[in-house]
Design an enzyme around this catalytic site. Structure first.
Site, PDB file in Angstrom:
ATOM      1  N   LYS A 107       0.958  -1.295  -0.026  1.00 40.71           N
ATOM      2  CA  LYS A 107       0.148  -0.069   0.104  1.00 40.71           C
ATOM      3  C   LYS A 107       0.664   1.168  -0.107  1.00 40.71           C
ATOM      4  O   LYS A 107       2.145   1.070   0.493  1.00 40.71           O
ATOM      5  CB  LYS A 107      -0.877   0.041   1.438  1.00 40.71           C
ATOM      6  CG  LYS A 107      -1.968   0.864   1.156  1.00 40.71           C
ATOM      7  CD  LYS A 107      -3.159   0.139   0.317  1.00 40.71           C
ATOM      8  CE  LYS A 107      -4.512   1.032   0.345  1.00 40.71           C
ATOM      9  NZ  LYS A 107      -5.567   0.073  -0.320  1.00 40.71           N
TER      10      LYS A 107
HETATM   11  P1  NAD Z   1     -12.897   8.367  -2.712  1.00 41.72           P
HETATM   12  O1  NAD Z   1     -11.935   9.287  -2.420  1.00 41.72           O
HETATM   13  O2  NAD Z   1     -13.311   8.213  -3.918  1.00 41.72           O
HETATM   14  O3  NAD Z   1     -14.204   8.642  -1.879  1.00 41.72           O
HETATM   15  C1  NAD Z   1     -13.998   8.838  -0.194  1.00 41.72           C
HETATM   16  C2  NAD Z   1     -15.353   9.706  -0.114  1.00 41.72           C
HETATM   17  O4  NAD Z   1     -15.722   9.741   1.218  1.00 41.72           O
HETATM   18  C3  NAD Z   1     -15.536  10.826  -0.708  1.00 41.72           C
HETATM   19  O5  NAD Z   1     -16.581  11.124  -1.374  1.00 41.72           O
HETATM   20  C4  NAD Z   1     -15.160  11.617   0.398  1.00 41.72           C
HETATM   21  O6  NAD Z   1     -16.014  12.993   0.417  1.00 41.72           O
HETATM   22  C5  NAD Z   1     -15.948  11.159   1.660  1.00 41.72           C
HETATM   23  N1  NAD Z   1     -15.442  11.539   2.968  1.00 41.72           N
HETATM   24  C6  NAD Z   1     -14.388  12.137   3.289  1.00 41.72           C
HETATM   25  N2  NAD Z   1     -14.148  12.388   4.677  1.00 41.72           N
HETATM   26  C7  NAD Z   1     -15.492  11.849   5.026  1.00 41.72           C
HETATM   27  C8  NAD Z   1     -16.192  12.088   6.345  1.00 41.72           C
HETATM   28  N3  NAD Z   1     -15.317  12.537   7.495  1.00 41.72           N
HETATM   29  N4  NAD Z   1     -17.286  11.539   6.602  1.00 41.72           N
HETATM   30  C9  NAD Z   1     -17.957  11.034   5.556  1.00 41.72           C
HETATM   31  N5  NAD Z   1     -17.505  11.095   4.467  1.00 41.72           N
HETATM   32  C10 NAD Z   1     -16.232  11.474   4.226  1.00 41.72           C
HETATM   33  O7  NAD Z   1     -12.321   6.876  -1.937  1.00 41.72           O
HETATM   34  P2  NAD Z   1     -12.540   5.516  -2.402  1.00 41.72           P
HETATM   35  O8  NAD Z   1     -11.812   5.196  -3.453  1.00 41.72           O
HETATM   36  O9  NAD Z   1     -14.226   5.531  -2.707  1.00 41.72           O
HETATM   37  O10 NAD Z   1     -12.413   4.871  -1.161  1.00 41.72           O
HETATM   38  C11 NAD Z   1     -13.212   4.539   0.009  1.00 41.72           C
HETATM   39  C12 NAD Z   1     -12.755   3.640   0.878  1.00 41.72           C
HETATM   40  O11 NAD Z   1     -12.821   2.251   0.194  1.00 41.72           O
HETATM   41  C13 NAD Z   1     -11.338   3.813   1.304  1.00 41.72           C
HETATM   42  O12 NAD Z   1     -11.289   3.231   2.690  1.00 41.72           O
HETATM   43  C14 NAD Z   1     -10.352   2.796   0.616  1.00 41.72           C
HETATM   44  O13 NAD Z   1      -9.155   2.231   1.117  1.00 41.72           O
HETATM   45  C15 NAD Z   1     -11.497   1.703   0.386  1.00 41.72           C
HETATM   46  N6  NAD Z   1     -11.188   0.890  -0.822  1.00 41.72           N
HETATM   47  C16 NAD Z   1     -11.166   1.610  -1.908  1.00 41.72           C
HETATM   48  C17 NAD Z   1     -11.218   0.864  -3.409  1.00 41.72           C
HETATM   49  C18 NAD Z   1     -10.823   1.427  -4.696  1.00 41.72           C
HETATM   50  O14 NAD Z   1     -10.872   0.800  -5.492  1.00 41.72           O
HETATM   51  N7  NAD Z   1     -11.301   2.863  -4.843  1.00 41.72           N
HETATM   52  C19 NAD Z   1     -10.589  -0.565  -3.384  1.00 41.72           C
HETATM   53  C20 NAD Z   1     -10.716  -1.061  -2.055  1.00 41.72           C
HETATM   54  C21 NAD Z   1     -11.094  -0.529  -0.763  1.00 41.72           C
END
Ligand code: NAD
Length: 476
Positions: A107
């Site tokens: 990561k």
């Molecule tokens: P992203 O940046 O696209 O979305 C995150 C969202 O959370 C945004 O809309 C942001 O405004 C919101 N956010 C930020 N602070 C916040 C708060 N305090 N309260 C509520 N919402 C808040 O990120 P993502 O890619 O969707 O990732 C989200 C989670 O999923 C992370 O934990 C990431 O590790 C996990 N994840 C992502 C992927 C992927 O393919 N993108 C894969 C596996 C796991």
């Protein structure tokens, strides 16, 4: 749990690992070898922006190299730190093992608030970060393959892939150095939606098992289930959209960084997403009640809670008040080890992050294979399959004519049957299969062993067992 300190994300992952490992019969010392992080590289680099030099701190952590390349996203957020990156790298090891993606875990992260920079500045910073990582083989098609995570997406992946290609002009597999790229830069159909799609497939598989559904005190299917989602970013948006548009679930709460929306009659996910794109947050969205203290909505009554933003949001301070009987961890580490214990005692069923959000790495795996094979999925066999189907259809048409009014082909059978699968359909089919098989492996342990109380411990047991077999096969 009063008086007990809230474990950090890293401690939570270790505690959960130890809980599962204590139920296994691993050779002495192997448990420690699997648990620890192999290496973490910290880089500080300067970029000249707006007339002055800005210094940035970034990390790339490699948790386990029992299989190579290692794989894991790169996160852009101000809160990124070594502990967090190491916890996320460890989760990647277990996640890949659980869904049988042939990778070790890694990561990365950069301490930055992307909202503060313009696109050309983000490109400069990303290229410089990618240069530092590629120089040390921490971006490399056969050693370390990053992907998007919080704060990064297709755009950043395209810059990183291009930066690597510029530094390795004769590497024919250069495109396989990162996944999550745009389609025109070597990406794969369905990668952007993959993690959210995986959440949908995971829930569908859960609801195919009435015994498991009953353990959560629920019944029936996803149809009509009330859903609260935290974070309407890549993962949360796709999960909420698919569940509401395709499975009949009702999204009643959406929590974002600037507060939460609540409407017991249901919220139009697509409309909120468009509102966020236009206004930057959910505030003032007209068709729901806005609460400034978003976290409180985590505690509202619903059937399924989907934390899809940050880690540690369900913790010892609010776990007791969480009413959802089923939590699916779309984010990594949203439930701390302390909260996990409280919720387990309450009978809440948690579908763990390691399984739930594995859709991303699964489709990344397909993308990497596509890049290495230099051919789009389905290109060789699609028309041949169509031709074979055509044979059956023409025979059925003959039968149709022969039987007259007694039988006829359904009107859209021909077009549906003849249509060969395109890349997107193949990707979704591969993802669906992966999510079903991994769920079955995990739930088998949950059902068969009296000492395994929850899906998370079961998932760890399956993953640790596979990693340990892999180490043993290497002679360790
Ligand atoms: P992203 O940046 O696209 O979305 C995150 C969202 O959370 C945004 O809309 C942001 O405004 C919101 N956010 C930020 N602070 C916040 C708060 N305090 N309260 C509520 N919402 C808040 O990120 P993502 O890619 O969707 O990732 C989200 C989670 O999923 C992370 O934990 C990431 O590790 C996990 N994840 C992502 C992927 C992927 O393919 N993108 C894969 C596996 C796991």
């Amino acid at each position: 749990m009063t008086g007990i300190k809230e474990p950090s994300f890293r401690e939570s992952v270790d505690l959960m690992f130890n809980r599962a490992a204590s139920l296994m019969d691993l050779p002495p010392g192997l448990e420690e070898k699997i648990r620890v992080c192999n290496a973490t590289y910290t880089v500080r680099f300067g970029v000249r922006l707006r007339g002055q030099i800005h210094t940035f701190t970034g990390y790339r952590s490699v948790h386990s190299e029992h299989m190579e390349p290692v794989k894991g996203g790169i996160r852009y957020a101000l809160a990124v730190n070594q502990d967090e990156v190491e916890a996320l790298a460890a989760l990647m090891t277990y996640k890949c093992a659980l869904v049988e993606a042939p990778f070790g875990g890694s990561k990365g992260g950069l301490c930055i608030d992307p909202r503060q920079y313009e696109e050309h500045e983000m490109e400069q910073i990303t290229r410089r970060f990618a240069y530092e990582l590629a120089k040390r083989d921490l971006i490399n098609p056969s050693q370390n393959v990053p992907a998007p995570d919080m704060g990064t997406g297709e755009r950043e992946m395209a810059w990183m892939a291009d930066q690597y290609a510029r530094m390795n002009t004769t590497d024919i597999n250069a495109r396989a150095c990162v996944t999550g790229k745009p389609l025109n830069a070597g990406g794969i159909a369905g990668r952007v939606e993959a993690t959210g799609r995986g959440i949908q497939y995971a829930l569908r598989e859960f609801f195919r098992n009435p015994e498991d559904v009953q353990k959560a005190g629920l019944s029936g299917s996803l149809d009509g289930k009330r859903v609260i989602v935290q974070g309407l970013g890549n993962v949360g948006y796709h999960a909420a959209k698919f569940l509401s548009e395709e499975d009949g679930s009702r999204v009643i709460g959406i929590i974002e960084w600037d507060g939460a929306l609540f409407n017991p009659d249901g919220i139009d996910v697509e409309a909120v997403r468009q509102w966020i794109v236009k206004h930057g947050g959910v505030k003032n969205y007209p068709d729901a009640t806005h609460t400034a203290e978003g976290g409180a909505v985590l505690e509202e009554k619903c059937d399924i809670l989907i934390p899809a933003a940050l880690e540690g949001v369900v913790n010892m301070s609010n776990a007791e008040r969480i009413k959802a009987p089923l939590i699916i961890e779309a984010a990594n580490g949203p439930v701390t080890a302390g909260a996990d214990e409280i919720l387990r005692k309450k009978g809440t069923v948690i579908i763990p992050d390691m399984y739930a959000n594995a859709g991303g790495v699964t489709v990344s795996y397909f993308e990497w294979v596509k890049n290495l094979s230099h051919i789009r999925f389905g290109r060789m066999q699609r028309r041949q399959e169509e031709a074979r189907h055509e044979l059956i259809v023409s025979e059925l048409q003959r039968l149709d004519r022969y039987l007259g009014d007694a039988w006829s082909m359904s009107p859209d059978f021909k077009s549906k049957y003849l249509k060969g699968a395109d890349e997107l359909e193949l990707v979704r089919s591969g993802l669906d299969d992966t999510m079903r098989i991994a769920y079955q492996a995990m739930s088998e342990v949950w059902h068969d062993r009296d000492d395994v109380e929850d899906l998370r411990t079961a998932a760890y047991i399956v993953a640790i067992d596979r990693v340990s077999k892999s180490y043993r096969a290497k002679g360790l």
